[in-house]
Structure formats: C-alpha cells, structure tokens
Design an enzyme around this catalytic site. Structure first.
Site, PDB file in Angstrom:
ATOM      1  N   ASP A 337       0.820  -1.200   0.000  1.00 25.60           N
ATOM      2  CA  ASP A 337       0.000   0.000   0.000  1.00 25.60           C
ATOM      3  C   ASP A 337       0.860   1.259   0.000  1.00 25.60           C
ATOM      4  O   ASP A 337       1.924   1.307   0.620  1.00 25.60           O
ATOM      5  CB  ASP A 337      -0.899  -0.002   1.243  1.00 25.60           C
ATOM      6  N   GLU A 391       1.016  -0.438  -5.369  1.00 27.16           N
ATOM      7  CA  GLU A 391       0.003   0.608  -5.525  1.00 27.16           C
ATOM      8  C   GLU A 391       0.746   1.943  -5.658  1.00 27.16           C
ATOM      9  O   GLU A 391       1.159   2.540  -4.673  1.00 27.16           O
ATOM     10  CB  GLU A 391      -0.939   0.645  -4.323  1.00 27.16           C
TER      11      GLU A 391
END
Length: 685
Positions: A337, A391
């Site tokens: 993330d 990401e």
C-alpha cells in the site's frame, strides 16, 4: 563481470526497454548500486538476506524448551520491564529485561514456564532519560482491545496445539490473477463487525462461485482505529483481533487454498500510526527510532509517521514482517500500500507526474526504493510462486521489473489511471461525448515491459464522500427501481454501462483484474465505518448479500453477468494473451472494437443509436457470439439472438481483407469467439 560492469549491463537493459530512460543513466546507475550497497550493509556481507529477514523469530515473545524468551530493540531505553496480569501491572524486578552488551540496544529476558500463561495480557514499561511509558511490543503477535475501557494490550498467545494446516503445500496457480478485494469486518450483512470465521463460512463460497482466483485481504494488520480501513497500522506482526483469533485467519487461508484460491494481503509499510502506546511512535522515548526525525518523519496528510528506510534496523524490522506473514499465515503475496508515499519525500501530494523528470530528482527516497527491492527479493526467494503488487499513482519506471533486470521487483503494478478515467467519464462528460480514441488510450496506456492489474473501482471509489460507478450513474433510483419488473430509464442506463465498463476494462487489462466485494452486483450506497460523526454505526460498513440473492432484483442479474464474464476470461485465458490490437474506433458512432487472443470485442457506447450491418475489420474465420451485455438473463433488452454465428465478408479496404457485418444495439458490448471455442454457451450461466 565486475560489479561496475554488472550495473552498467542492467542499466542498458532498462534503457533498451524504455529509451526515454536514456537521459537518466546516472540516476539509474546510482539506484541499482544503492540497492546492492544496502543489501551488503544490512547483511554485513556475511548473513544471507533470508536469514536476516527472520527477525520475528528472534525478537518478541517466544515459548522455548525451558520456558519463555522475550527480546526487544529499544536503544534509547534505560530500563525495560514486562508488566501485566502476572505482575499485577507493577514493575516487578523478576520481570526486568537486561540490556545486551552487543546488539545495538537489544533487551532480553528469559522466564521459567510457570511465569506466563496463554491469554495473559501484558505490555512493556520503558524508561528513558527524562521519562517513562507503557508500550505494546513492536513484534507483538497478538493485540486485543478491552471492550469496556477500549485499552489495547499485547496478549500471550501460545495455544496448547498449533494450527494444523491441511493444504500446507499449496502453490499459487501460475495464471493472471482475478482478484476479489475484501474487508472481512464489513463482509457480513448484520450491522456489526464480521469475523474471519463468518467470512470463511458465508463469503468465501460466493467468491468461489463467482470465479475469482485470488482474494486480497484488507485490514489484516492490527490497527487501533477501525475506520482507518486498516491503513493506520499499530502492530505489524499481529492479525487484527477484532476479527477473531490468528487460528481463525489461518483457517480462512487454508480453506481458500483448498478451493484453489490464492490469498494475498495488504501490507502497509508506507507509514505507521502515530500512537505511542499502541504503535511505534516514540517507542523508546525518541521520535527517530523507527522514523525520520523532525517534519520528514510526519505524514501530515495522513496524520501518521514515516519510516526511515535508510536505517538497517528499520529495514530489518520490515523485511522480517514480510517473511512473518509468509511463514506464519501462508499468504501468497502482498499488495504494498501507498508506494507513492514511500518513493517521494513529498509523498506524491499535489503532484501530476507529467514527465520523467518527476521520477529522477532530489525528492525521490532512494532508501525506500532500495528497501522495496530487497523486500521483493526476500518474498520471491522464499516463495517463488508469491506475487507482489505495487500501488503507485506516479508511474515510477521499473517498479514491476525483476531486481535481476534492474527493477524494483514487483510482479504487478495497479493501473490506477483507469478507475480515475471512468470517474471522469461518468461524472463530467455526457454519454454522447465519450471519446472512443481517448478511452482506448487510457485503457491500454501502460509500460509494456511491466505487468499491470486493471480495475474499474476498488474500495477507494466506494468510500463515503465518493460514489461507486452504479451509485454515480443511477443515484437515488437504486432505492426504488431495482425490481426486475420495474422499468426505469436511469437504472437501465446504469446497468448497461456497468456491464460494458467492467467487460471492456477486463478485456483490455494488462495482466490481471480486480474487483471490490459487492461492486460486481452494483452494491448500493457507500462505505462509512463506525465513527463519532455517524454515532458509531455499522449501517454502511457491511455488504447486503440479500440483494444479490433475490432473483427478483436487478442486482442478481448484474452478478450473473459478472460470473459469466469472469468464466469467459478464464476459459479463454484472456489475460495471458499479449496480442491486444485495435480493430476499429469511431468517435461519432461511439463504437470501439479490438482483438485479443483471437477473440473479438465490440462495444457500442452510443446512448440512442443502434447500427445494422456495421462493418468491423476482422480475420477471416467464423465467430460465435459468446457474451452479450444486452441479454435478458443479465437485465438487458434481448435485442440479439443468442449463440449466433458470424462469417466474415471480403473487404479489401482494411489490412485483414475481410470484415464482420454486425447488428450493434445501443449501449451493448459483445464478445465473439473463434467458432471452435464458442461451444454454444453464449450468455448462459
């Protein structure tokens, strides 16, 4: 070949794949050298990287043959005690840790077996010059919150018998991932927090039936604030206890493996919650133990702390965290993330990333880049079948190239521009003005040498303050016009586009596809976690599965379409086919057609106009229509005959020399398979 020449060869490979990188040879050379230097620095040239990444077996609480051992890294501390149920929460000399003479600030205690018991609550009480404070151990594997006081504590977790894996030898199938993104806490219909066990029993079978091959678990690592969606992590080695026990999570993964489904998890190494007692903030009395000192150590947009990736102890901690989840829970990989926030000191905030100069300047954190490369090396050496997904909104070149090829080592990167583009189209541009050529560009604009995963919407687009695609297109009509016998123009448009958008996104995806749970059937409303502003309600932090289970509702039909779409993708092994080529785009007609893996996809996005005898250039073979978004079983108008076979006609005006002549109803997408592949299963579930 010496090291200098080896680096030069890697840089040559990168530039050969992307000539625009040629102007940044020096920066690429420095970065690759920095990765190699960090590896040598943290291993001191004598420890294998995988062994170094086993810190979770050294630090934290462990049951031994002679009792218990506990170790912690707290270099600024002057005294450390275990306090808990066993010491009546007082500083008992019997539970005082000893500072090791070697180890750069390590503390240790060994206890006989009767001193600690399964279920005991405990903390560390750390003294430092000028202060003292309670802390939950950095390597705590179990953290629980008291439901009355809301206080968090570590918990001794040593069940009498460890979990027995039934599918310990599971290997992730070597195929492009079809990812079902889930949040276990909000996966149930009741207005409460769901559990690992409930998910395994009630939701996992739905994912199997829907045909997805990979589950992406959100919010696994312990986080003190439920509403953070799991992205403000406090205890990196603890599975969130609000969803159940560690064994419950192991069982979820084990059952999924038994169904042939891989499980990856969100791994949050981009920042840490600011909390001091529950988190790592000022753990040993300093703000710079794990994080950068001063303003650089604070992520002001996220109200969190930023790791110092240049510190060997921090890299050791994070690498061990990667290995821990692979070792202890048998996860099959990670979605990393917030990569953009890691890669740049400005965290990517208010940056457009319009040129290569944005990737090569003083704002790039090359320590973070090196850490990510080493993390991928650890993961893939330990589990060659594991996948890692980055990401990143910036488009940093080389993220999804192997470390051995000069890249950062991720297997995939998210095509994050695709969902943003769908939002712009559905929000700001009238249907009749959708630009087909630009749409094709946005769907296929990616680094061909790097694998990507596309999606129309993830959890981000479903959060309160935003809208899902179905909600944006149908709005309030979702509340009153979703019965099958209730015609409504707004819902009709929303359903037609919902199916077309998903089909074209999947069909043009580079190497994988993602869907957030419930979005496949047009789950209504938004996601809003319990918070003070909504009186701590779970009303919008759940999934209303009863809507899709009701055959009298249109949600059921959307889910049926998604199931058929995924099945066709798997049947054709579509995402393994690299030969994606445009056949036709016409802005005025709103028609777009392309070829992939021998299959032809044709979309008429026009809101009113249907076309008869519409010519599409195509190879000279017969095709069977195997999917039609307008079919009645999927909530359409049934304007096309199912299973129809199309033969090409001579047409010297195009490169193929032949064309198809098709009836294209408005707002309809069709899939044509080479006749031998069609098998007469069009639009059937």
């Amino acid at each position: 070949m010496n090291q200098k020449n080896d680096i030069s060869a890697l840089v040559d490979c990168l530039i050969a794949a992307d000539s625009y990188l040629g102007d940044h040879r020096d920066a690429l050379t420095r970065r690759i050298a920095h990765i190699q230097a960090m590896r040598k620095r943290i291993t001191e040239g004598r420890v294998d990287l995988l062994d170094l990444a086993s810190g979770h077996e050294h630090f934290g609480l462990h049951r031994t043959a002679n009792g218990w051992s506990f170790r912690e890294w707290a270099p600024h501390a002057t005294a450390v005690y275990l306090v808990g149920d066993f010491s009546e929460w007082r500083e008992d000399p019997a539970y005082a840790l000893t500072r090791l003479e070697t180890g750069g600030g390590q503390w240790e205690i060994r206890l006989p077996p009767e001193r600690l018991h399964h279920g005991d609550l405990f903390r560390l009480r750390i003294h430092w010059p000028g202060g003292v404070g309670d802390r939950i151990p950095a390597y705590a594997r179990r953290v629980v919150q008291d439901p009355q006081t809301l206080i968090f504590n570590a918990q001794v977790w040593a069940p009498s018998s460890p979990y027995r894996w039934r599918h310990a030898e599971f290997t992730r199938p070597d195929r492009p991932p079809l990812i079902y993104e889930v949040h276990v806490g909000m996966a149930q219909e009741a207005e409460t927090i769901g559990t690992w066990g409930e998910f395994t029993e009630r939701v996992l079978p739905r994912i199997v039936l829907a045909g997805y091959t990979t589950i992406q678990l959100m919010a696994v690592q312990e986080h003190p604030y439920y509403g953070s969606f799991g992205y403000h992590v406090s205890s990196f080695f603890a599975a969130s206890s609000r969803f159940g026990t560690p064994e419950d999570l192991m069982a979820l993964i084990d059952v999924a493996h038994g169904q042939g489904i891989a499980v990856i998890m969100d791994l949050v190494h981009s920042h840490s919650v600011s909390n001091t007692v529950e988190g790592l903030g000022q753990f040993d009395g300093t703000e710079y133990q794990y994080f950068h000192e001063g303003s650089r150590g604070h992520h002001h947009a996220w109200d969190s702390r930023c790791f110092d990736y240049g510190k060997p102890e921090v890299v050791h901690f994070l690498l061990s965290n990667c290995r821990y989840w692979l070792d202890a829970f048998h996860v099959d990989g990670f979605r990393f993330d917030g990569i953009t926030s890691m890669l740049y000191t400005h965290h990517g905030l208010e940056r457009a990333f319009t040129g290569y100069g944005d990737y090569f300047n003083d704002a790039v954190d090359e320590d973070a880049l090196a850490y990510l490369a080493l993390a991928n090396e650890v993961i893939h050496r330990l589990r060659p079948d594991a996948i890692t997904v980055a990401e990143d909104i910036s488009g940093m070149p080389g993220l999804a190239l192997p470390v051995a090829a000069g890249g950062v080592g991720f297997d995939y990167r998210f095509a994050m521009g695709v969902p943003d583009y769908w939002i712009r189209l559905t929000k700001d541009i009238p249907d009749e003005h959708w630009p087909m050529g630009h749409l094709w560009h946005e769907l296929t604009n990616r680094r061909q040498e790097e694998k990507t995963i596309s999606y129309t919407e993830s959890h981000d687009q479903a959060l309160v303050g935003d809208k899902t695609l179905i909600f944006r297109m149908a709005d309030a009509a979702l509340y009153g016009h979703m019965s099958r016998d209730d015609p409504d123009l707004g819902v009709d448009r929303a359903m037609a586009l919902h199916k077309m958008i998903r089909l074209i996104t999947l069909a043009t995806a580079g190497n994988g596809y993602l869907n957030f749970m419930g979005n496949e059937f047009g789950h209504p409303e938004w996601i809003d976690f319990p918070r003070e502003g909504n009186q701590w309600s779970c009303r919008y932090a759940r999934r209303q599965w009863s809507l899709v289970d009701d055959p009298g509702l249109k949600y059921h039909l959307l889910a049926r379409f998604d199931q058929r779409m995924i099945a066709l993708c798997r049947q054709a092994d579509l995402l393994s086919a690299p030969d994606l080529s445009l056949l036709w785009d016409h802005d005025g007609d709103k028609v777009l057609a392309f070829l992939r893996g021998g299959w032809i996809f044709v979309f008429n996005f026009h809101p009113q106009h249907s076309f008869t005898d519409y010519g599409i250039p195509a190879p000279d073979i017969a095709y069977r229509m195997v999917l039609d978004t307008d079919a009645r079983p999927f909530g359409g108008h049934g304007r096309l005959a199912p299973d129809q076979v199309h033969h090409t006609l001579p047409d010297p005006s195009n490169p193929w020399g032949t064309r198809l002549s098709l009836y294209l109803p408005s707002r309809t997408g069709i899939v044509l398979a080479p006749r031998a592949c069609g098998q007469g299963q069009g639009n059937r579930i």
